[in-house]
Design an enzyme around this catalytic site. Structure first.
Site, PDB file in Angstrom:
ATOM      1  N   GLY A  70      24.408  55.494  46.150  1.00 42.68           N
ATOM      2  CA  GLY A  70      24.245  54.959  44.798  1.00 42.68           C
ATOM      3  C   GLY A  70      22.796  54.631  44.482  1.00 42.68           C
ATOM      4  N   CYS A  71      22.095  54.081  45.444  1.00 48.32           N
ATOM      5  CA  CYS A  71      20.689  53.709  45.234  1.00 48.32           C
ATOM      6  C   CYS A  71      19.807  54.943  45.089  1.00 48.32           C
ATOM      7  CB  CYS A  71      20.217  52.809  46.367  1.00 48.32           C
ATOM      8  SG  CYS A  71      21.146  51.255  46.432  1.00 48.32           S
ATOM      9  N   THR A  72      20.127  55.986  45.816  1.00 49.16           N
ATOM     10  CA  THR A  72      19.382  57.242  45.692  1.00 49.16           C
ATOM     11  C   THR A  72      19.628  57.854  44.318  1.00 49.16           C
ATOM     12  OG1 THR A  72      19.467  57.608  48.073  1.00 49.16           O
ATOM     13  CG2 THR A  72      19.059  59.543  46.686  1.00 49.16           C
ATOM     14  N   ALA A  75      17.655  55.742  41.728  1.00 48.21           N
ATOM     15  CA  ALA A  75      16.204  55.944  41.821  1.00 48.21           C
ATOM     16  C   ALA A  75      15.803  57.316  41.282  1.00 48.21           C
ATOM     17  CB  ALA A  75      15.738  55.780  43.263  1.00 48.21           C
TER      18      ALA A  75
END
Length: 178
Positions: A70-72, A75
């Site tokens: 999710g963070c990738t 970003a």
């Protein structure tokens, strides 16, 4: 067959996690001054929110952990939309409790063109009210801060794939009303 006592106790503990977080000031809301901070960016440079005053809009997106799916996604979505956001006189900063090395690796691997800030001691994460209970991770929330360093929008239901696009749309709407 009855569940072992340990599992029952563990389940009870998990049900109480939301209530175990340290007491903190009232939750931030739109119209509040943004809590000021100074954090290190992935390259070791210092970013001081106070230096943004009068220099445009600021997007602070908090995320749990660099390198996770999710963070990738989030970003990379900001990376792909950064020029649209910057044309609206705004700068983006991703904030997590990751150490600098993890942020530098993440930043390099995904060719990000905005700063990732390390809040390893979670003081800023706590000041913004986005620290997860018990563990040292940030919740996925996004704040839009105006040039006077006043919070104008808080999104606490962030879709990692859509966050950057929603921020760009919100900036346009917020700036039209200023």
């Amino acid at each position: 067959m009855q569940k072992p006592t340990f599992l029952k106790q563990f389940a009870l503990f998990l049900s109480w996690l939301p209530f175990l977080s340290a007491a903190h000031a009232e939750a931030l809301k739109a119209g509040d001054p943004a809590p000021l901070f100074q954090l290190s960016a992935q390259d070791g440079s210092e970013v001081n929110l106070a230096s943004r005053q009068g220099k445009g809009w600021t997007v602070l997106y908090f995320y749990p952990k660099a390198g996770t799916p999710g963070c990738t996604t989030q970003a990379c979505a900001f990376r792909d939309a950064i020029e649209i956001i910057r044309r609206q006189n705004a700068e983006v900063y991703g904030i997590s409790t990751d150490e600098l090395k993890a942020l530098l690796d993440f930043h390099s691997k995904h060719k990000l063109s905005f700063n990732l800030l390390s809040d390893a001691d979670a003081k800023v994460t706590e000041a913004y009210g986005v620290k997860m209970p018990v563990i040292n991770l940030a919740k996925r929330w996004t704040f839009i801060v105006d040039p006077a360093l006043v919070i104008r929008q808080i999104d606490d239901d962030v879709d990692p794939a859509l966050d950057a696009r929603r921020v760009a749309e919100s900036l346009q709407q917020l700036q039209a009303t200023q």
